[in-house]
Write a protein that holds these residues in place. Sequence first.
Motif, PDB file in Angstrom:
ATOM      1  N   LEU A   8     -30.234  49.421  -5.731  1.00  0.00           N
ATOM      2  CA  LEU A   8     -29.888  48.513  -7.242  1.00  0.00           C
ATOM      3  C   LEU A   8     -31.241  48.366  -7.926  1.00  0.00           C
ATOM      4  O   LEU A   8     -31.043  47.514  -8.591  1.00  0.00           O
ATOM      5  CB  LEU A   8     -28.772  47.502  -6.985  1.00  0.00           C
ATOM      6  CG  LEU A   8     -27.729  47.322  -5.935  1.00  0.00           C
ATOM      7  CD1 LEU A   8     -26.454  46.016  -5.894  1.00  0.00           C
ATOM      8  CD2 LEU A   8     -26.243  48.073  -7.090  1.00  0.00           C
ATOM      9  N   LEU A   9     -31.951  48.309  -6.648  1.00  0.00           N
ATOM     10  CA  LEU A   9     -33.517  47.985  -7.084  1.00  0.00           C
ATOM     11  C   LEU A   9     -33.950  48.775  -8.895  1.00  0.00           C
ATOM     12  O   LEU A   9     -34.124  47.678  -9.421  1.00  0.00           O
ATOM     13  CB  LEU A   9     -34.399  48.252  -6.047  1.00  0.00           C
ATOM     14  CG  LEU A   9     -34.403  47.851  -4.739  1.00  0.00           C
ATOM     15  CD1 LEU A   9     -36.244  47.857  -4.359  1.00  0.00           C
ATOM     16  CD2 LEU A   9     -34.943  46.477  -4.622  1.00  0.00           C
ATOM     17  N   GLU A  10     -33.311  50.008  -9.020  1.00  0.00           N
ATOM     18  CA  GLU A  10     -33.930  49.886 -10.281  1.00  0.00           C
ATOM     19  C   GLU A  10     -32.673  49.090 -11.199  1.00  0.00           C
ATOM     20  O   GLU A  10     -33.447  48.893 -12.473  1.00  0.00           O
ATOM     21  CB  GLU A  10     -33.843  51.621 -10.676  1.00  0.00           C
ATOM     22  CG  GLU A  10     -34.524  52.742 -11.722  1.00  0.00           C
ATOM     23  CD  GLU A  10     -34.061  53.955 -11.034  1.00  0.00           C
ATOM     24  OE1 GLU A  10     -33.848  54.445 -12.138  1.00  0.00           O
ATOM     25  OE2 GLU A  10     -34.176  54.329 -10.086  1.00  0.00           O
ATOM     26  N   PRO A  11     -31.606  49.536 -11.103  1.00  0.00           N
ATOM     27  CA  PRO A  11     -31.077  49.343 -11.974  1.00  0.00           C
ATOM     28  C   PRO A  11     -31.094  47.229 -12.374  1.00  0.00           C
ATOM     29  O   PRO A  11     -31.354  47.198 -13.594  1.00  0.00           O
ATOM     30  CB  PRO A  11     -29.763  49.329 -12.204  1.00  0.00           C
ATOM     31  CG  PRO A  11     -28.933  49.747 -10.355  1.00  0.00           C
ATOM     32  CD  PRO A  11     -30.826  50.164 -10.266  1.00  0.00           C
ATOM     33  N   ILE A  12     -31.121  46.942 -11.275  1.00  0.00           N
ATOM     34  CA  ILE A  12     -31.704  45.312 -11.484  1.00  0.00           C
ATOM     35  C   ILE A  12     -33.434  44.956 -12.134  1.00  0.00           C
ATOM     36  O   ILE A  12     -33.239  44.132 -12.378  1.00  0.00           O
ATOM     37  CB  ILE A  12     -32.199  44.640  -9.985  1.00  0.00           C
ATOM     38  CG1 ILE A  12     -30.358  44.637  -8.979  1.00  0.00           C
ATOM     39  CG2 ILE A  12     -31.971  42.876  -9.827  1.00  0.00           C
ATOM     40  CD1 ILE A  12     -29.984  43.965  -8.518  1.00  0.00           C
ATOM     41  N   GLU A  13     -34.158  46.271 -12.139  1.00  0.00           N
ATOM     42  CA  GLU A  13     -35.300  46.084 -12.367  1.00  0.00           C
ATOM     43  C   GLU A  13     -35.316  45.917 -13.732  1.00  0.00           C
ATOM     44  O   GLU A  13     -35.846  45.197 -14.257  1.00  0.00           O
ATOM     45  CB  GLU A  13     -36.337  46.684 -11.678  1.00  0.00           C
ATOM     46  CG  GLU A  13     -38.048  46.913 -12.059  1.00  0.00           C
ATOM     47  CD  GLU A  13     -38.811  45.194 -12.257  1.00  0.00           C
ATOM     48  OE1 GLU A  13     -39.396  44.979 -13.682  1.00  0.00           O
ATOM     49  OE2 GLU A  13     -38.205  44.301 -11.264  1.00  0.00           O
TER      50      GLU A  13
ATOM     51  N   LEU B 262     -26.153  39.948 -13.651  1.00  0.00           N
ATOM     52  CA  LEU B 262     -26.127  40.519 -12.360  1.00  0.00           C
ATOM     53  C   LEU B 262     -24.935  41.185 -11.792  1.00  0.00           C
ATOM     54  O   LEU B 262     -25.174  42.327 -11.067  1.00  0.00           O
ATOM     55  CB  LEU B 262     -26.610  39.684 -11.672  1.00  0.00           C
ATOM     56  CG  LEU B 262     -27.053  39.794 -10.713  1.00  0.00           C
ATOM     57  CD1 LEU B 262     -28.261  41.093 -10.408  1.00  0.00           C
ATOM     58  CD2 LEU B 262     -27.597  38.577  -9.801  1.00  0.00           C
ATOM     59  N   GLU B 263     -23.740  40.539 -11.648  1.00  0.00           N
ATOM     60  CA  GLU B 263     -22.462  40.897 -11.213  1.00  0.00           C
ATOM     61  C   GLU B 263     -21.725  42.382 -11.417  1.00  0.00           C
ATOM     62  O   GLU B 263     -21.303  43.124 -10.680  1.00  0.00           O
ATOM     63  CB  GLU B 263     -21.627  39.481 -11.519  1.00  0.00           C
ATOM     64  CG  GLU B 263     -22.325  38.525 -10.784  1.00  0.00           C
ATOM     65  CD  GLU B 263     -21.039  37.305 -11.107  1.00  0.00           C
ATOM     66  OE1 GLU B 263     -20.172  37.578 -12.111  1.00  0.00           O
ATOM     67  OE2 GLU B 263     -21.029  35.979 -10.536  1.00  0.00           O
ATOM     68  N   GLY B 264     -22.460  42.333 -12.787  1.00  0.00           N
ATOM     69  CA  GLY B 264     -22.017  43.533 -13.587  1.00  0.00           C
ATOM     70  C   GLY B 264     -22.464  44.750 -12.937  1.00  0.00           C
ATOM     71  O   GLY B 264     -21.598  46.401 -12.886  1.00  0.00           O
TER      72      GLY B 264
ATOM     73  N   ALA C 191     -21.055  48.545  -7.183  1.00  0.00           N
ATOM     74  CA  ALA C 191     -21.698  48.961  -5.520  1.00  0.00           C
ATOM     75  C   ALA C 191     -20.333  48.498  -4.519  1.00  0.00           C
ATOM     76  O   ALA C 191     -21.247  49.198  -3.837  1.00  0.00           O
ATOM     77  CB  ALA C 191     -23.330  48.873  -6.085  1.00  0.00           C
ATOM     78  N   VAL C 192     -20.421  47.483  -4.289  1.00  0.00           N
ATOM     79  CA  VAL C 192     -19.822  46.913  -3.567  1.00  0.00           C
ATOM     80  C   VAL C 192     -19.116  47.481  -2.688  1.00  0.00           C
ATOM     81  O   VAL C 192     -18.436  47.938  -2.120  1.00  0.00           O
ATOM     82  CB  VAL C 192     -20.796  45.299  -3.094  1.00  0.00           C
ATOM     83  CG1 VAL C 192     -19.120  44.577  -2.156  1.00  0.00           C
ATOM     84  CG2 VAL C 192     -21.003  44.532  -3.246  1.00  0.00           C
ATOM     85  N   GLY C 193     -17.518  47.415  -4.169  1.00  0.00           N
ATOM     86  CA  GLY C 193     -16.323  47.970  -4.244  1.00  0.00           C
ATOM     87  C   GLY C 193     -16.512  49.804  -3.719  1.00  0.00           C
ATOM     88  O   GLY C 193     -15.803  49.502  -3.199  1.00  0.00           O
ATOM     89  N   GLN C 194     -18.082  50.627  -3.998  1.00  0.00           N
ATOM     90  CA  GLN C 194     -17.552  51.497  -3.856  1.00  0.00           C
ATOM     91  C   GLN C 194     -18.418  51.467  -1.432  1.00  0.00           C
ATOM     92  O   GLN C 194     -17.215  52.706  -1.337  1.00  0.00           O
ATOM     93  CB  GLN C 194     -18.599  52.132  -3.992  1.00  0.00           C
ATOM     94  CG  GLN C 194     -18.800  53.096  -5.810  1.00  0.00           C
ATOM     95  CD  GLN C 194     -19.845  53.656  -6.283  1.00  0.00           C
ATOM     96  OE1 GLN C 194     -20.759  53.506  -6.082  1.00  0.00           O
ATOM     97  NE2 GLN C 194     -19.311  54.307  -6.880  1.00  0.00           N
TER      98      GLN C 194
END
Length: 202
Positions: free
Chosen positions: A48-53, A84-86, A91-94
């Motif tokens: 998740l680092l890339e999408p969050i950054e 952020l939740e989006g 990812a958590v669901g997967q």
Amino acid sequence: MSEPKILGLTGSIGMGKSTVAAMFERAGVPVFDADAEVRKMQGRGGELLEPIEEAFPGSTGPEGVKREELGKLVFADPEKLAELEGIVHPAVGQRRAQFLEDNADAPLLVFDIPLLFEGSGHEAVDAIVVVSAPADIQRERVLARPGMTVEKFEHILGLQVPDSEKRKRADHIIDTGTSLKETEAAVLALIAKLRVESGSDS
């Protein structure tokens, strides 16, 4: 073959939910800890680092998400929090779907969900287990944590569904105001009861 029975495990801050989750695991019940999965995905090299950054520039570094920096960016802004939740929730669901697939043969599974009643987590489980202790014990445990203040504790409590309400809505309650040995005995008794009910105690 019947599907696993899914228990939603929850409890307010300082009630001992993580301790009880570990007791379920020791007894052979697979536990899905959403918070732990998020920490992994936001840690060093996490997916998740890339999408969050990209969404929140400057909020990550070599060690992963800078939790304090990210918190400052999203905490007071509902739109940014939703963004952020989006990123995080799908990812958590997967991961959860993979967990269910990996443990499809287990009679009993636990979803460790701190904000089960505050969100929609209660809709995804078959029964709810609330971990609870008397308010004075809860307060003592939380205020013993490094960096915790009375103000912070009161603020967190204000964001959570009250313990009394959680207890009312629970299918099962695990009391952690007793000794660890007594708490573990209660967990084992609950597992045995649920296995008998599901016909998987053989």
